[in-house]
Design a protein around this motif. Structure first.
Motif, PDB file in Angstrom:
ATOM      1  N   ARG A  69      11.871  -4.963   1.547  1.00 39.77           N
ATOM      2  CA  ARG A  69      10.664  -5.548   0.955  1.00 39.77           C
ATOM      3  C   ARG A  69      10.156  -4.763  -0.249  1.00 39.77           C
ATOM      4  O   ARG A  69      10.203  -3.533  -0.272  1.00 39.77           O
ATOM      5  CB  ARG A  69       9.560  -5.648   2.011  1.00 39.77           C
ATOM      6  CG  ARG A  69       9.905  -6.630   3.112  1.00 39.77           C
ATOM      7  CD  ARG A  69       8.974  -6.526   4.308  1.00 39.77           C
ATOM      8  NE  ARG A  69       9.322  -7.558   5.295  1.00 39.77           N
ATOM      9  CZ  ARG A  69      10.234  -7.405   6.256  1.00 39.77           C
ATOM     10  NH1 ARG A  69      10.897  -6.246   6.353  1.00 39.77           N
ATOM     11  NH2 ARG A  69      10.500  -8.377   7.092  1.00 39.77           N
ATOM     12  N   SER A  71       6.513  -4.687  -2.200  1.00 43.26           N
ATOM     13  CA  SER A  71       5.142  -5.150  -1.994  1.00 43.26           C
ATOM     14  C   SER A  71       4.598  -5.856  -3.228  1.00 43.26           C
ATOM     15  O   SER A  71       4.825  -5.440  -4.370  1.00 43.26           O
ATOM     16  CB  SER A  71       4.238  -3.967  -1.639  1.00 43.26           C
ATOM     17  OG  SER A  71       4.169  -3.045  -2.714  1.00 43.26           O
ATOM     18  N   ASN A  91       5.213 -10.943  -0.818  1.00 43.57           N
ATOM     19  CA  ASN A  91       6.199  -9.892  -1.068  1.00 43.57           C
ATOM     20  C   ASN A  91       7.577 -10.471  -1.391  1.00 43.57           C
ATOM     21  O   ASN A  91       7.834 -11.651  -1.163  1.00 43.57           O
ATOM     22  CB  ASN A  91       6.300  -8.976   0.152  1.00 43.57           C
ATOM     23  CG  ASN A  91       4.954  -8.405   0.551  1.00 43.57           C
ATOM     24  OD1 ASN A  91       4.209  -7.907  -0.290  1.00 43.57           O
ATOM     25  ND2 ASN A  91       4.627  -8.489   1.833  1.00 43.57           N
ATOM     26  N   ASN A 286      10.678  -0.670  -0.658  1.00 39.43           N
ATOM     27  CA  ASN A 286       9.507  -0.558  -1.537  1.00 39.43           C
ATOM     28  C   ASN A 286       9.508   0.723  -2.359  1.00 39.43           C
ATOM     29  O   ASN A 286       8.459   1.182  -2.812  1.00 39.43           O
ATOM     30  CB  ASN A 286       8.200  -0.667  -0.746  1.00 39.43           C
ATOM     31  CG  ASN A 286       7.018  -1.055  -1.623  1.00 39.43           C
ATOM     32  OD1 ASN A 286       7.169  -1.813  -2.588  1.00 39.43           O
ATOM     33  ND2 ASN A 286       5.848  -0.540  -1.320  1.00 39.43           N
TER      34      ASN A 286
END
Length: 315
Positions: A69, A71, A91, A286
């Motif tokens: 992921r 953000s 996301n 991230n």
């Protein structure tokens, strides 16, 4: 085998064999469709290759440009801001809707036990900067399956690839009783959207300690966390062991700094919950938005490399 998809592409399949091992690879998503040891299925997969066109669980795929992921579906790099495709709430997950797992790769079988896949991701694809030439080599070596992954960008850009097999080791009833051992004492804290907060926590204080073998089902709420490996370790050393009640075991060797482990507890039809466990070595999730995490920015002078070795044994 080639199947029409309705697009100006066709799904192609390559079958690799070596001794007791057999692997089926698709050009769509560079997907490992099936892996068998003595005809025992080791991973989840669809018999119908076209089922992958609508699969939302990334079964067997190569995922990226950036796995896991990001953000807010955005990041800054060298003074510029980049807006990405938001495909999981606000996301970006696994590179977005135009990620590597959704592309048709060029596939060439170069030996009975080896296949080579390549794909050029154009500048701006999914919102990411730079053109990148991706290559994946998949090879059977005795009882090992080896993924060699490389990426050559034409400018600085984030790259973090994960191979996304769901391992079953022949267990039709699920993987809750499989034992998992990890070369990790730390994991990344996540928020309610699965995005790392930036904090690194001790596994033995939070019910996620697999430094000694423990059943996957011992974590009643399910596992979907990124586990950090020792920064000083030899990149050729073992990072994980998964053992089934049948006596089949999978040993994982990876040069990545950590891996996401997902126990499949949220899987839905046509699969059952906890039907397979996904082990995804990659860079920290991230990372482009978290300065304390190891960088995943690669350049023309410093291209991306990853090697993943999976070894099957039986007691």
């Amino acid at each position: 085998m080639k199947l029409e998809t309705g697009k100006p592409y066709q799904i192609e399949t390559a079958i690799l064999t070596d001794g007791n091992m057999r692997v089926s690879v698709l050009n769509y998503g560079a997907i490992t469709q099936g892996w068998w040891y003595k005809d025992v299925p080791l991973i989840l997969g669809f018999d119908d290759p076209t089922a992958y066109l609508t699969d939302t669980r990334y079964l067997g795929a190569i995922v990226g440009r950036v796995a896991n992921r990001i953000s807010g579906a955005k990041f800054d790099l060298e003074g510029a801001s980049f807006e990405l495709n938001a495909n999981e709430g606000k996301n970006t997950l696994h590179g977005g809707d135009d990620g590597l797992s959704k592309q048709f790769w060029d596939l060439k079988q170069i030996a009975q036990n080896e296949v080579f896949l390549s794909y050029v991701s154009r500048d701006g694809e999914g919102g990411f900067p730079g053109e990148i030439s991706f290559e994946v080599r998949i090879c059977l070596q005795g009882q090992r399956l080896v993924y060699s992954i490389s990426a050559q960008p034409d400018r600085p850009t984030p790259i973090s690839i994960a191979q996304h097999n769901y391992y079953t080791l022949g267990a039709a009833g699920g993987i809750d009783e499989h034992k998992l051992k990890l070369a990790s004492n730390w994991y990344l804290e996540i928020d309610d959207q699965g995005v790392p907060s930036g904090r690194v926590l001790a596994t033995n204080e939070n019910g996620l300690d697999f430094s000694t073998a423990n059943t996957i089902g011992s974590v009643s709420e399910g596992i979907d966390h990124y586990f950090c490996f020792d920064h000083d370790r030899d990149p050729k050393t073992l990072v994980a062991e998964i053992t089934s009640l049948s006596g089949l075991a999978l040993t994982v060797y990876s040069d990545q700094p950590g891996a996401q482990v997902y126990s499949g507890y949220e899987m839905t039809k046509p699969r059952r919950a906890s039907h397979g466990v996904c082990f995804e070595p990659s860079g920290y999730p991230n990372a482009p938005n978290t300065s304390s995490f190891p960088s995943i920015i690669y350049t023309p002078e410093n291209p991306y490399r990853q090697e993943l070795n999976l070894e099957v044994s039986e007691e």
